[in-house]
Design a protein around this motif. Structure first.
Motif, mmCIF file in Angstrom:
data_model
loop_
_atom_site.group_PDB
_atom_site.id
_atom_site.type_symbol
_atom_site.label_atom_id
_atom_site.label_comp_id
_atom_site.label_asym_id
_atom_site.label_seq_id
_atom_site.Cartn_x
_atom_site.Cartn_y
_atom_site.Cartn_z
ATOM 1 N N ASP A 99 0.834 -1.210 0.000
ATOM 2 C CA ASP A 99 0.000 0.000 0.000
ATOM 3 C C ASP A 99 0.867 1.257 0.000
ATOM 4 O O ASP A 99 0.566 2.232 -0.694
ATOM 5 C CB ASP A 99 -0.913 0.007 1.221
ATOM 6 C CG ASP A 99 -2.048 -0.992 1.096
ATOM 7 O OD1 ASP A 99 -2.223 -1.550 0.001
ATOM 8 O OD2 ASP A 99 -2.739 -1.232 2.098
ATOM 9 N N PRO B 187 -0.155 4.185 5.341
ATOM 10 C CA PRO B 187 0.447 2.844 5.296
ATOM 11 C C PRO B 187 1.806 2.765 5.962
ATOM 12 O O PRO B 187 2.166 1.713 6.492
ATOM 13 C CB PRO B 187 0.537 2.553 3.787
ATOM 14 C CG PRO B 187 0.492 3.893 3.120
ATOM 15 C CD PRO B 187 -0.344 4.755 3.997
ATOM 16 N N TRP C 11 -6.184 4.631 1.251
ATOM 17 C CA TRP C 11 -5.951 3.225 0.924
ATOM 18 C C TRP C 11 -6.626 2.327 1.944
ATOM 19 O O TRP C 11 -6.627 2.581 3.129
ATOM 20 C CB TRP C 11 -4.458 2.934 0.890
ATOM 21 C CG TRP C 11 -3.757 3.782 -0.095
ATOM 22 C CD1 TRP C 11 -3.080 4.943 0.150
ATOM 23 C CD2 TRP C 11 -3.685 3.583 -1.494
ATOM 24 N NE1 TRP C 11 -2.588 5.457 -1.013
ATOM 25 C CE2 TRP C 11 -2.946 4.644 -2.039
ATOM 26 C CE3 TRP C 11 -4.171 2.607 -2.350
ATOM 27 C CZ2 TRP C 11 -2.679 4.753 -3.392
ATOM 28 C CZ3 TRP C 11 -3.902 2.710 -3.697
ATOM 29 C CH2 TRP C 11 -3.168 3.774 -4.209
ATOM 30 N N GLY D 54 -5.281 -3.073 0.443
ATOM 31 C CA GLY D 54 -4.616 -2.489 -0.716
ATOM 32 C C GLY D 54 -5.542 -2.223 -1.883
ATOM 33 O O GLY D 54 -5.088 -1.898 -2.974
#
Length: 499
Positions: free
Chosen positions: A163, A288, A465, A469
């Motif tokens: 991600d 992420p 995100w 993913g």
């Protein structure tokens, strides 16, 4: 004789006792708790909040070409494909660790022909056999289960790293696209100003022919024109570099990006004036890189448990059964049933501090991961605050420079008309030309910085995100800016055309 219920109860009690003896992962704060101790209740810099959240944040620019480009980059980029393979590798390692918890069953076969020389001499011996072997290492104290837990954390880390790579790649591709459009706009500005200065040179030569000007004015006009023409090759090289960079991002050769019409000039896209309305704590949870750092903490915590489990005994159970047939010269065939059962236990007594050193090293690594997590959170908060400030200041700069550029255009037109009528010196025209070009360059650069600031802000907010993913890919729609109109940002001033 014990009843089946008594046997089941005994087995359950033994299981509970063994489970109570199992080593647990090292204690550590949850991600939400760590964030709550650092995240402020609100942002310092106010930006208009958006009512609509989107996974594909680049749609906020309202540029279908940009949307298509980023979508294709995320699908075709080779680094992304390699990161997907790393996730699969982590999953395979985890599957191997889980398999180690279960008994293993193997088939064995034997065929031998040899001479037996031990007295009395028996001559040649023929043997053949087949059997099965079962082996199991019961995880009494939980060391193997903790190793599985560490591999699961590694899977999460690989997925979150994927991600993070996608977020960075989307931002880099969008930034390269902005730089490309900026360079193309710069090329257009230079070409327009070259036309202006060519007409000014023609005007000075015509006035010199009538005795209204001199060679100095002509030389100055020629100098200004030549200086501007010298900038064209450099900006052309910049455009080619950005096209090649975009091609690499999309896993293609530089000759294969024309289908996106990138080679055709277009204005720098205007970002939306508002951003997703998220609190600092929500933004940190969506990033992420923060999740990657926390996955590292969980992995290290499990590895601390693995190191601690080495202090306790390890058991191994071996069961085998089979048939063996053997014959000797002069003796009949003998068949034997082979069965064996063995339970072994190994407990450390003296390892010269090796186990303790391993535990201390694992605990230190976990503390390092926790410190890295906190540093990642601090950097994340700084990035968001900085990019929010950049977005606001760059929007103001675009608005002010748009007004300045319009004024310099008017000044150039008036100075040219006055010079034609003999009421102004050519130096006034030269100064107006330089001012007009300078303001156009500054406005184009401000548009670029405004778009890049929006990209940096979307990236710092985590880009929307999801945990697995996933990305929402939909058709781009034009999104007008509320604070700055598209007309004021994209429209270039009319180029004056002196006769």
């Amino acid at each position: 004789m014990k009843s089946p219920f008594t046997k089941s109860l005994a087995i359950a009690l033994v299981s509970l006792v063994l489970a109570a003896c199992a080593v647990q992962p090292a204690e550590h704060a949850k991600l939400t708790d760590t964030i709550s101790t650092l995240a402020p209740p609100r942002w310092d810099v106010d930006v208009a909040p958006s009512r609509l959240e989107t996974e594909a944040w680049w749609r906020q620019f309202g540029d279908p070409t940009l949307h298509q480009l980023v979508t294709e980059v995320l699908e075709q980029n080779l680094d992304v494909k390699a990161a997907v393979e790393r996730v699969k590798q982590a999953e395979a390692v985890s599957a191997e660790q889980r398999a180690a918890l279960l008994p293993h069953l193997d088939l064995n076969a034997l065929a031998a022909y040899y001479r037996q020389n031990i007295p009395p001499p028996l001559g040649y011996v023929r043997e053949a056999g087949i059997g099965v072997t079962a082996s199991w290492t019961p995880d009494v104290f939980g060391g193997q289960r903790l190793a599985v837990l560490a591999t699961r954390a590694q899977i999460e880390r690989s997925q979150d790293a994927l991600d993070e790579l996608k977020l960075a790649l989307a931002a880099n591709a969008a930034s390269a696209y902005i730089d490309l459009r900026w360079a193309q706009a710069e090329q257009k500005i230079l070409q327009d100003n070259i036309s202006i200065r060519e007409r000014a040179l023609h005007l000075t030569r015509a006035r010199r022919a009538y005795g209204l000007s001199n060679n100095l004015d002509v030389a100055r006009a020629q100098n200004q024109l030549s200086d501007l023409q010298a900038r064209i090759p450099r900006i052309g090289s910049t455009i080619q570099h950005q096209l090649s960079l975009i091609a690499v991002y999309s896993g293609r050769t530089p000759q294969s990006v024309d289908h996106l019409t990138l080679a055709n000039a277009a204005p720098v896209p205007v970002p939306a004036s508002d951003v997703p309305a998220v609190l600092p704590s929500e933004a940190l949870l969506r990033r992420p890189d923060v999740r990657v750092a926390y996955d590292g903490v969980e992995q290290r915590a499990a590895q601390v448990g693995v190191s601690r489990a080495r202090r306790y005994p390890q058991f191994n159970l071996q069961l085998s059964d089979g048939l063996l047939a053997a014959s000797w010269v002069g003796l009949p065939m003998v068949t034997d049933n082979l069965f064996s059962a063995a339970l072994t236990a190994t407990s450390p007594i003296f390892h010269a501090g090796e186990i303790r050193a391993g535990i201390e090293g694992s605990e230190s690594q976990m503390r390092e991961s926790e410190l890295n997590l906190r540093q990642t959170l601090l950097n994340a908060l700084k990035e968001v605050e900085d990019t929010r400030s950049d977005l606001v200041s760059s929007a103001d700069a675009v608005s002010q420079l748009g007004t300045s550029c319009a004024a310099s255009e008017q000044a150039l037109r008036l100075s040219t008309e006055l010079y034609k009528g003999g009421a102004a010196d050519f130096l006034d025209v030269l100064e107006a030309q330089q001012s007009y070009l300078r303001d156009q360059d500054a406005l184009n650069q401000a548009k670029r910085e405004h778009a890049l600031a929006a990209i940096a802000l979307y990236r710092s907010l985590g880009g929307g995100w999801s945990k697995d993913g996933g990305i929402e890919v939909a058709s781009a729609t034009l999104t007008p800016s509320n604070a700055i109109s598209n007309a004021s940002l994209n429209a270039s001033p009319d180029v004056p055309k002196p006769n």
